[in-house]
Scaffold this active site. Structure first.
Site, short mmCIF file in Angstrom:
data_model
loop_
_atom_site.label_atom_id
_atom_site.label_comp_id
_atom_site.label_asym_id
_atom_site.label_seq_id
_atom_site.Cartn_x
_atom_site.Cartn_y
_atom_site.Cartn_z
N GLU A 83 -11.22 12.52 8.01
CA GLU A 83 -10.05 11.98 8.69
C GLU A 83 -8.97 11.54 7.70
O GLU A 83 -7.98 10.91 8.07
CB GLU A 83 -10.46 10.78 9.56
CG GLU A 83 -11.39 11.18 10.69
CD GLU A 83 -11.78 10.00 11.56
OE1 GLU A 83 -11.42 8.86 11.20
OE2 GLU A 83 -12.44 10.21 12.59
N GLY A 122 -12.29 17.37 -4.88
CA GLY A 122 -11.96 15.99 -5.19
C GLY A 122 -11.30 15.79 -6.53
O GLY A 122 -10.64 16.69 -7.08
N ASP A 145 0.87 -1.18 0.00
CA ASP A 145 0.00 0.00 0.00
C ASP A 145 0.91 1.23 0.00
O ASP A 145 2.01 1.19 0.54
CB ASP A 145 -0.88 -0.01 1.25
CG ASP A 145 -1.66 1.27 1.40
OD1 ASP A 145 -2.39 1.62 0.46
OD2 ASP A 145 -1.53 1.93 2.45
#
Length: 575
Positions: free
Chosen positions: A298, A342, A260
């Site tokens: 978050e 975004g 990741d």
């Protein structure tokens, strides 16, 4: 195992009783003595292999200095409660897990992580129970006590791993299931052949007892568990926790490692690097609208935007509504208008034209930065870009794995351009970009279906499904409950080089297991015909049952000793 010993010694003892000669009393006594000696030596050797875990348990603090009702009092560590404020002075052991709320110091965490250098602790730093405070003093808020502390979890995981069975042990179990009946048959065949050949009862019985004693499969039974016990103990000493023997065996067979990106290859704390605004707009407007939209998010990018806005002394009002669209961005309502922040995909879905910022967006992405578009009232105001720095251990870890012949992948939610730039810095050629968190496990499944044995390396929180889906899941910096639950291997230190160490240690452990099994099988292949008297017709040599007992005892000790030689293991970068 005890069946063969009981029959061998019992046969000698009963024959002495019924024959009245007492010839085999001493044989029975000496056999039991040798077998007990072997068991004693085994127990001592096995005790050494788990000494590191015993040492860990003994490291726990005995007392704690807590603040209660504005007073400092010293109490037994068993009485410390979650929520207590504890004061730690120089040279003292930290009594529980928690978070620093005041002061600063450096802490020796080597007994937990294997890291030799002290770790700096400041406000909000996490501290681990049983580690040793070095220079300064600090106060921390207790979060976990007793069985919930990381030390207790670590000990429990290692003990469970040592008690579990590796897949390769199935071979020994299958052999043992047929071995004892086969030896009984060989023993009584030996007895019958020598008796019928006219060699006499004494000679026939002696060979029967020798076969039953020397064939005891103790070494076969010890071959795998002793190696697993030693390997998991060594791993724990290096800050690597194998949750079970299966993952210990399988780790070295992995040929594809998927990392990741955010929080694993990178530090997971991006900082705003660029704020681009269109003519007629201002930098403050772009940053303020972005901060309002991200106020309740978050995501690491949200933290970077909020941090930048606070540094610019901008007021960040509360949004009326907030909707996080995983992998795409956020939508929030402010002053009865919509703020959209975004990716291209989100703006395409909302049918908002981004052509005025497209060129700047591409430029920032080509620099390897994560860029998001900011719009208010369905009008694009500008672009904010942030960058996350790679961990210092990321490059050496990838290099080590490539040298081991592994295929290395990077998986991320970033767009393809940004992902390629970051992967290029690490010389990673396999990139899985624009992957939503919920789709990571599907990508792991695809690699497995293609025939790869896959390891997933993540932070153990948002990567939990992918960690569970992989053949071997490795959680980095696994102090979280989620990491302990979802991963097969927990890497205590935030050091990616431990991925290569875990696989190298797995290879070494499997090599030792195979050596143990080979010698255990070879011993029986050679010893049983010898005990049956196969050499007697040619050399008039037969094995005394007492010698057989001694050989059996030391075959077990040799297997345990071979496993204990693993304690000389050194990590690849220490050789």
């Amino acid at each position: 195992m005890d069946t063969l010993v009981a029959l061998g010694v019992g046969s000698a003892y009963l024959y002495s009783i019924f024959s009245g000669s007492g010839h085999y009393y001493e044989t029975a006594a000496v056999l039991i003595t040798f077998i007990l000696l072997g068991k004693y030596l085994e127990a001592r050797a096995l005790g050494k292999s788990s000494q590191a875990i015993k040492n860990l348990i003994s490291l726990a603090a005995r007392t704690a200095r807590v603040v209660r009702e504005t007073k400092e009092i010293e109490i037994p560590v068993e009485e410390v409660l979650a929520g207590d404020v504890v004061i730690v002075r120089p040279g003292e052991k930290i009594p529980a897990d928690g978070q620093v709320i005041e002061g600063h110091s450096s802490v020796d965490e080597s007994m937990i992580t294997g890291e030799s250098f002290p770790v700096e602790k400041i406000k909000d730093s996490k501290v681990i129970g049983a580690t040793i405070n070095k220079s300064g003093s600090f106060k921390f808020l207790v979060s976990k006590v007793g069985r919930d502390t990381f030390l207790s979890q670590m000990v429990r995981l290692v003990e469970e791993a040592q008690g579990s069975k590796a897949p390769i042990q199935e071979l020994a179990d299958k052999v043992a299931a047929y071995f004892v009946p086969a030896v009984l048959a060989v023993g009584f065949l030996t007895f019958s052949v020598w008796l019928l050949s006219g060699a006499g009862m004494d000679f026939a019985l002696r060979n029967l007892v020798s076969v039953l004693i020397i064939a005891c499969p103790c070494a076969l039974g010890l071959a795998t568990p002793t190696a697993v016990m030693v390997a998991t103990t060594i791993a724990a000493r290096h800050g690597i926790l194998f949750k079970n023997a299966r993952s210990l065996e399988l780790a070295c067979k992995v040929n594809t490692i998927v990392f990741d990106k955010t929080g694993t290859l990178t530090k997971g704390k991006p900082r705003v690097t660029d704020i681009y605004f269109l003519p007629g707009k201002t930098e403050e407007e772009v940053l303020r609208f972005a901060a309002i939209a991200e106020k309740h998010s978050e995501h690491p990018l949200a933290e970077a935007i909020i941090f930048a806005a606070q540094n610019a002394n901008l007021e960040i009002p509360e949004p009326v509504g907030f909707n996080s669209l995983t992998g795409k961005g956020v939508i929030a309502r402010f002053n009865n208008e919509i703020i959209v922040l975004g990716t291209r995909k989100l703006f395409s879905e909302k049918k908002i034209d981004i052509s005025p910022v497209e060129e700047k967006l591409m430029e920032l992405e080509n620099q390897g930065k994560t860029a998001v578009i900011v719009a208010y009232k369905e009008e694009v105001f500008g672009v904010i870009a942030a960058a996350d720095t790679l961990k210092s251990s990321a490059g050496p870890a990838v290099e080590a794995l490539v040298k081991m012949g592994k295929q290395v992948y990077m998986i991320t939610g970033d767009n393809a351009k940004t992902a390629r730039v970051i992967a290029g810095q690490l010389a990673v050629s396999n990139v899985l970009s624009e992957v939503l968190p919920q789709d990571k496990s599907a990508k792991i499944s695809q690699l497995r279906e293609a025939g790869s044995i896959v390891a997933m390396v993540g932070d153990g929180i948002n990567d939990a499904p992918a960690l569970a889906q992989a053949d071997v899941g490795l959680a980095i910096g696994g102090g979280t409950d989620v990491a302990l639950e979802s991963a097969d291997v927990v890497l205590v230190k935030d050091d990616l080089r431990d991925v290569a160490t875990a696989m190298d240690l797995s290879r070494y452990a499997l090599k030792k297991i195979k050596q143990n099994l080979f010698w255990a099988f070879a011993y029986n292949v050679i010893a049983i015909p010898l005990a049956a008297g196969a050499l007697y017709p040619f050399f008039k040599f037969s094995l005394n049952p007492m010698v057989a007992g001694l050989a059996m005892a030391f075959s077990s000790v040799s297997v345990v000793s071979n496993s204990l030689l693993m304690s000389r293991y050194k990590k690849p970068d220490d050789r």
